[in-house]
Design an enzyme around this catalytic site. Structure first.
Site, PDB file in Angstrom:
ATOM      1  CD  GLU A 639      -0.084   1.226  15.499  1.00  0.00           C
ATOM      2  OE1 GLU A 639       0.844   0.439  15.759  1.00  0.00           O
ATOM      3  OE2 GLU A 639       0.008   2.122  14.621  1.00  0.00           O
ATOM      4  CG  ASP A 649      -3.200   2.898   4.941  1.00  0.00           C
ATOM      5  OD1 ASP A 649      -1.990   2.573   5.016  1.00  0.00           O
ATOM      6  OD2 ASP A 649      -3.992   2.385   4.129  1.00  0.00           O
ATOM      7  CD  GLN A 666       1.272   3.585   8.227  1.00  0.00           C
ATOM      8  OE1 GLN A 666       0.836   3.274   7.124  1.00  0.00           O
ATOM      9  NE2 GLN A 666       0.620   4.392   9.040  1.00  0.00           N
ATOM     10  CD  GLU A 667      -1.733   0.394   2.340  1.00  0.00           C
ATOM     11  OE1 GLU A 667      -0.868   0.195   1.457  1.00  0.00           O
ATOM     12  OE2 GLU A 667      -2.811   0.953   2.104  1.00  0.00           O
ATOM     13  CD  GLU A 668       2.531  -3.267   3.024  1.00  0.00           C
ATOM     14  OE1 GLU A 668       2.686  -3.113   1.808  1.00  0.00           O
ATOM     15  OE2 GLU A 668       2.957  -2.432   3.850  1.00  0.00           O
ATOM     16  CE1 TYR A 707       7.120   0.218   9.607  1.00  0.00           C
ATOM     17  CE2 TYR A 707       9.285   0.085   8.578  1.00  0.00           C
ATOM     18  CZ  TYR A 707       7.987   0.557   8.575  1.00  0.00           C
ATOM     19  OH  TYR A 707       7.544   1.361   7.556  1.00  0.00           O
ATOM     20  CB  CYS A 784       9.293   9.738   4.226  1.00  0.00           C
ATOM     21  SG  CYS A 784       8.512  11.345   4.161  1.00  0.00           S
TER      22      CYS A 784
END
Length: 892
Positions: A639, A649, A666-668, A707, A784
């Site tokens: 980003e 995404d 990552q997506e959330e 994260y 992954c």
């Protein structure tokens, strides 16, 4: 003095006067309690531990250096300078914040992580890089105990250091997601022992490992037809199965390693680690890391295991993004010496083993400079005039579209459609619920009127908000849980913040939600499967939708299993309010920051949601296209460093994954910092194998650190991305869902490789757009994480799909230096050998047939990149005998 000024002054007073002393007291009690508890547990149970290790490999100085290196979390490649005046919020590492200082976090992290690291070292310090099969001697036990004692002393001394630093920072006003107070200051102690730690320490439902993007929909209970996702609960409880698999894998791989390399190789690897120090630590066999994360040695007490696991969840505050990706898949990450692996097929036959040229050890990136990659708007073609059409719904007046002005809705007056092709709106006249009149007769009443009545009541606490939401969701009054919302308001927020939330922000959100009939006047079509359709909405309309989602007003979207919307993601926020997960407060901070911003100042842009469904795909085996350019780096994020590029995404097939639940990968995270993405869940049916979702124009409102478990809202973000002719930000995000592999070997099958190639190509391809007008792709380790993908295979698949679509690739390995080097070496090798997409695809099929199809173990003996190097080099040598010795070494 208005309420805003009073809020700022009160907020400043609370933070400058009360916080320093209280923080110091709470942190001291918090740390000392956990240290004593962990020491007692480990001392009581250590005598029960029976770990299989090679006694001759125990090397105490090396173990100590490993502990010191990890406690400080130094980067093996990047050198940093000490920074003065570190704020505790900077403890959480993330490349998307410019003012990150790494060395300043040592003292605090030592306090927070050393108990976890100490326990982990107790289980693994006796092991060499590859474990032997002899028992731990009494001498080794005594020596290991000395290390434990030393670590305990470090932990206590670290405690005092961190407290000193904490007291010095008391005069800084922390930024709040509910205000702009402290914006110019550094971040407050987001992970400190104050109110947030209360909520975190009581958490009992956070998963043991992170997910690629958590399956959140009830439809995931049975979807073996597509990708075998389990429900969120299934994902969280499946850790026990994974632990058993890990034990078996580690045994078989340790055994096979000794057979293949022998003890001499083990000793040489160990000596190389000692000599190279921190740099070679990146190349350690990851089975050691995974054993300490997932498996229990025979004889470890269940009490010790559970207590240490709990300590890890409550004390750990920072981690690399790659540590989550490395947990799954389990087999591919077991050995990093791919370049030297190539087992003879027949005894006595010499097999060439190709060695890629050495690369510089101090480089942070390889390939084409990122400045040379195509970005929007520089590479883009001029857009046509924005007009609605059969395959493009536009909900604003395009003739009145002006830069810096809030778009006008179209049509002028509200129009309603209550059918299975459009969103069922909360304000629809068809949105009814049963009521009883004075005579006891049941009649249908307007649910929208009830919503208005409930939300217009004054909120003074979280209980009032809960009661208001349940008034028009009576069927769920005994099912929905508001624990996370209650604890956020009562334990996380300061009194001044909570007062501002209930007196200002929530009332403004109510107005925004109840303006839905005048803001969103046009029926919104559902983006169903097999559709190629776009919807362009204003940011103001999206904000109204999200306010309604927060107050859980969308009808027919709460039922589970076999409901009319069971093939759609959740949109109401009720699951965000439940449970005691420490992730929830940080999610709520991020979302309230967004709502505060859009209610204080109306956004003026547009956002387009496009569902793309392809019916025809390339003939991969016969493709003659060559690979495109590559930039690969272990630094940065998609980003922040991929601005103007097509940003990937790593999606769940229910877009957004667990953003409205417990998911936080990552997506959330992307959906939280760009909350306008969440509206895609309202309109997008579950993605099929030949479909993707493209979102253009969303704005970033927050910055973050960490994260998953270490995620923290950091500060409000001012998005400076320019806008196109349609008043959309030049931020294009594509949601593509990777296949969920339960078995590591499955992903190498021809059907699965073709599926992933087609899915990536669907996301990257733009029919009828010339390649020179296509931006580069900003991507990374797609699929992954918990989805079990092999990072090297997935990188190759994305490179092939991008080349076929005519786009360059910018690849972020998220801190994985060795992966960066491997991807670049392979890309360079394939380009130098003139390999086409078809050549590489056939090589992948050959690898499956020769190495994977008949494999009886959990993973193939020869790794993918080793196979590719040697197969291509062997073929080249067979055509030129004179160069047989060039670049090759031989094994007997």
């Amino acid at each position: 003095m208005n309420h805003w000024s009073r809020f700022l002054s009160l907020h400043s007073k609370v933070n400058t006067e009360a916080n320093p002393k209280m923080t110091s007291i709470k942190k001291e009690n918090f740390c000392e309690h956990d240290v004593k508890k962990l020491e007692n547990i480990c001392q009581q149970n250590y005598s029960k531990i029976s770990v299989e290790v090679g006694a001759k490999h125990v090397h105490l100085p090396q173990t100590g250096s490993m502990y010191n290196w990890e406690a400080e979390d130094k980067d093996p490649v990047l050198d940093t300078e000490p920074v003065k005046g570190m704020q505790s919020g900077d403890l959480f590492k993330n490349a998307n914040i410019d003012q990150i200082h790494k060395t300043g976090k040592q003292a605090q992290r030592g306090c927070e992580e050393s108990s976890d690291n100490w326990t982990q070292r107790k289980l693994s310090s006796g092991r060499s890089l590859k474990m032997g099969n002899t028992k731990l001697s009494s001498k080794d036990t005594e020596t290991d105990g000395q290390v434990a004692s030393c670590n305990s002393q470090k932990l206590k001394s670290c405690n005092s250091v961190s407290l000193t630093g904490e007291q010095e920072e008391g005069d800084v006003v922390p930024e709040s997601p509910l205000s702009d107070a402290g914006c110019d200051a550094c971040i407050s102690d987001l992970g400190g022992p104050g109110k947030l730690s209360k909520c975190q320490s009581s958490s009992g439902d956070s998963p043991a490992f992170e997910k690629e993007s958590e399956p959140e929909s009830p439809m995931d209970v049975d979807n073996s037809k597509n990708s075998c996702h389990g429900s969120e609960a299934d994902e969280e409880t499946s850790q026990f199965l994974d632990e058993r698999e890990d034990i078996n894998m580690s045994k078989s791989i340790n055994k096979s390693f000794r057979i293949q390399y022998g003890d001499a190789e083990l000793e040489s690897r160990k000596s190389r680690f000692s000599a190279k120090g921190c740099e070679s630590f990146e190349e350690i066999d990851n089975s050691v890391k995974e054993d300490s994360l997932h498996t229990k040695s025979p004889g470890i007490s269940p009490t010790l295991s559970s207590e240490c696991k709990g300590a890890k969840q409550s004390v750990k505050r920072d981690s690399k993004i790659t540590s989550h990706f490395m947990r799954i898949p389990k087999v591919e990450e077991k050995s990093r010496k791919e370049k030297c692996e190539f087992k003879p097929q027949r005894p006595g036959r010499k097999i060439p083993k190709y060695m890629p040229p050495p690369l510089p050890t101090n480089k942070k990136w390889f390939g084409t400079p990122i400045e040379e990659m195509r970005r929007m708007p520089m590479c883009g073609a001029r857009l046509p005039h924005l007009r609605p059409s059969a395959n493009h719904t536009v909900t604003v007046r395009v003739d009145l579209l002006r830069e810096g002005e809030v778009p006008k809705p179209f049509p002028t007056h509200y129009k309603d459609l209550w059918d299975n092709k459009h969103v069922k709106m909360p304000c629809s006249e068809q949105n009814l619920y049963p009521v009883e009149d004075e005579n006891g007769d049941r009649t249908a009443g307007s649910r929208w009127e009830l919503i208005q009545t409930a939300l217009l009541n004054k909120f003074t606490c979280s209980h009032d908000l809960k009661e208001a939401i349940l008034r028009y969701n009576i069927a769920y009054s005994k099912k929905w849980d508001f624990t996370a919302l209650t604890e956020f308001c009562e334990k996380v927020l300061e009194d001044a913040e909570a007062q501002h939330l209930f007196q200002s922000i929530l009332p403004d959100m109510v107005k925004l939600a109840l303006c839905l009939p005048s803001i969103c006047t046009q029926p919104i079509p559902l983006l169903k499967q097999k559709m190629n359709h776009s919807i362009t909405m204003s940011q103001e309309q999206i904000a109204s939708f999200l306010a309604n989602a927060f107050f859980c007003t969308f009808p027919r979207r709460n039922a589970k299993m076999k409901s009319e919307y069971s093939s759609y993601p959740d949109i109401n926020f009720n699951r965000l309010f439940e449970g005691r997960s420490p992730r929830k407060p940080e999610k709520l901070k991020t979302l309230f920051c967004y709502f505060r911003r859009v209610t204080e100042k109306k956004p003026t842009g547009l956002v387009t949601f496009t569902r793309q469904c392809l019916q025809e795909f390339p003939d991969w085996e016969r493709s003659q296209k060559k690979l495109s350019r590559l930039h690969v780096t272990y630094e940065g994020t998609i980003e922040s460093n991929g601005q103007g590029m097509l940003q990937v995404d790593f999606a769940n097939r229910f877009v957004g994954g667990g953003v409205t639940g417990a998911g936080l990968v990552q997506e959330e995270i992307r959906f939280l910092i760009n909350p306008e993405l969440i509206v895609s869940r309202l309109i997008t049916e579950v993605l099929d194998h030949n479909e993707c979702l493209i979102i253009t124009g969303t704005e970033q409102y927050s910055e973050y650190t960490g994260y998953a478990e270490t995620y923290r809202w950091a500060r409000s973000h001012e998005d400076k991305t320019p806008r196109d002719e349609w008043q959309r930000r030049y931020t294009e995000i594509v949601a593509i869902d990777a296949f969920h592999f339960r078995r590591f070997l499955d992903q190498f099958g021809p059907e699965k490789i073709r599926r992933e190639l087609n899915k990536a190509y669907c996301g990257f391809s733009r029919p009828n757009v010339p390649p020179q007008h296509l931006s580069a792709i900003a991507t990374g380790n797609w699929g992954c994480g918990a989805f079990g993908g092999d990072s090297r295979l997935k990188a190759l698949i994305q490179i092939l799909a991008a080349a076929e679509a005519g786009r360059d690739v910018v690849y972020f390995t998220f801190g994985d230096v060795e992966l960066m080097r491997d991807i670049y070496s392979m890309h360079t090798f394939l380009c130098e050998k003139g390999q086409t997409i078809g050549d590489i695809y056939r090589l992948l099929l050959r690898y499956y047939n020769e190495e994977c199809r008949s494999c009886s173990t959990s993973g193939p003996d020869v790794k993918l990149y080793s196979f590719m190097y040697n197969t291509i080099e062997s073929y080249a040598d067979s055509t030129d005998d004179d160069d047989e010795e060039k670049g090759l070494c031989f094994e007997d």
